[in-house]
Design a protein around this motif. Structure first.
Motif, short mmCIF file in Angstrom:
data_model
loop_
_atom_site.label_atom_id
_atom_site.label_comp_id
_atom_site.label_asym_id
_atom_site.label_seq_id
_atom_site.Cartn_x
_atom_site.Cartn_y
_atom_site.Cartn_z
N ASP A 102 -67.01 11.81 16.31
CA ASP A 102 -68.39 12.26 15.66
C ASP A 102 -69.51 12.59 16.89
N ALA A 103 -69.19 11.89 18.12
CA ALA A 103 -70.10 12.32 19.26
C ALA A 103 -70.02 13.60 19.68
N ILE A 108 -71.73 19.34 19.94
CA ILE A 108 -71.76 20.93 19.66
C ILE A 108 -72.89 21.26 18.92
N LYS A 109 -73.31 20.48 17.98
CA LYS A 109 -74.72 20.97 17.08
C LYS A 109 -75.67 20.81 17.70
N LYS A 110 -75.92 20.00 18.92
CA LYS A 110 -77.06 19.90 19.57
C LYS A 110 -77.34 21.28 20.55
N HIS A 111 -76.01 21.87 21.01
CA HIS A 111 -76.30 23.12 21.90
C HIS A 111 -76.83 24.05 21.41
N PRO A 112 -77.61 24.85 22.26
CA PRO A 112 -78.41 25.89 21.97
C PRO A 112 -77.69 27.18 21.15
N ASN A 113 -76.43 27.29 21.26
CA ASN A 113 -75.55 28.15 20.88
C ASN A 113 -74.62 27.41 19.77
N ALA A 114 -74.96 26.51 19.25
CA ALA A 114 -74.12 25.77 18.38
C ALA A 114 -73.26 26.73 17.34
N LEU A 133 -56.97 15.75 13.47
CA LEU A 133 -56.25 16.57 14.63
C LEU A 133 -56.76 15.61 15.86
N TYR A 134 -58.04 15.23 15.76
CA TYR A 134 -58.62 14.25 17.06
C TYR A 134 -57.83 12.95 16.96
N GLU A 135 -57.54 12.47 15.79
CA GLU A 135 -57.05 11.06 15.69
C GLU A 135 -55.58 11.34 15.86
N GLU A 136 -54.87 12.24 15.83
CA GLU A 136 -53.77 12.52 16.06
C GLU A 136 -53.48 12.84 17.77
N ARG A 137 -54.41 13.39 18.24
CA ARG A 137 -54.43 13.83 19.48
C ARG A 137 -54.83 12.72 20.53
N ARG A 138 -55.87 12.07 20.34
CA ARG A 138 -56.03 11.25 21.18
C ARG A 138 -55.36 10.10 21.90
#
Length: 171
Positions: A102-103, A108-114, A133-138
């Motif tokens: 989530d962070a 990413i969403k906060k970035h000027p070019n989100a 995918l994140y939960e699989e890779r982490r």
């Protein structure tokens, strides 16, 4: 000085942190996705659309072999799935840039070019699937990492300085 290989989920800030590391060290930085785009003369998104993920992973394998043989004293930012390359440990010291899913999305969403950042990451089109995918890779990232940097709510500059301190202690 040996290579530093940055791994972590897409959007965690590998490229931004690499650019900061360069400012405070003698390292130069390269990005595996940029190398692949140059090889194919296409954006990653287009490679996925036209040739599929399997083809893209073959390109990553080719880049990984080249890095192992030809690149030294360099900071290597990798794509989110590059950690699966069998020769990763031979390329350099593996540093995981870690943050909760989530962070990462919030960052990413906060970035000027989100919009552009989300668009260039085809695997982030479906956030529910991306989280799976994140939960699989982490756990795999954590298993491979020689050094872990928690990047949550830190600037790229703070992360770069922490990374350089840890690499110096490690190496």
């Amino acid at each position: 000085m040996k290579n530093i290989v940055l791994i972590g989920f897409m959007g965690v800030g590998k490229g931004s942190i690499a650019r900061e590391v360069v400012k405070y060290s003698d390292y130069i930085a390269i990005d595996t996705d940029d190398l692949i785009e140059s090889m194919e003369n296409k954006k990653i998104k287009k490679i996925f659309e036209e040739n599929g993920e399997d083809y893209f992973r073959k390109l990553e394998k080719h880049v990984a072999k080249w890095l192992e043989k030809s690149v030294h004293d360099t900071l290597v930012s990798t794509g989110g799935g590059f950690y699966k390359r069998e020769n990763l440990q031979k390329i350099g010291t593996i540093v995981l840039l870690d943050s909760p899913f989530d962070a990462i999305i919030k960052r990413i969403k906060k970035h000027p070019n989100a919009a552009r950042k989300l668009k260039k990451r085809p695997l982030l089109n479906d956030l529910k699937e991306a989280k799976k995918l994140y939960e699989e890779r982490r756990p795999q990232y954590l298993k491979l990492a020689e050094i872990v940097i928690d990047v949550t709510d830190k600037s790229a500059q703070e992360c770069a300085k922490e990374l350089l301190k840890k690499v110096k202690k490690y190496g």
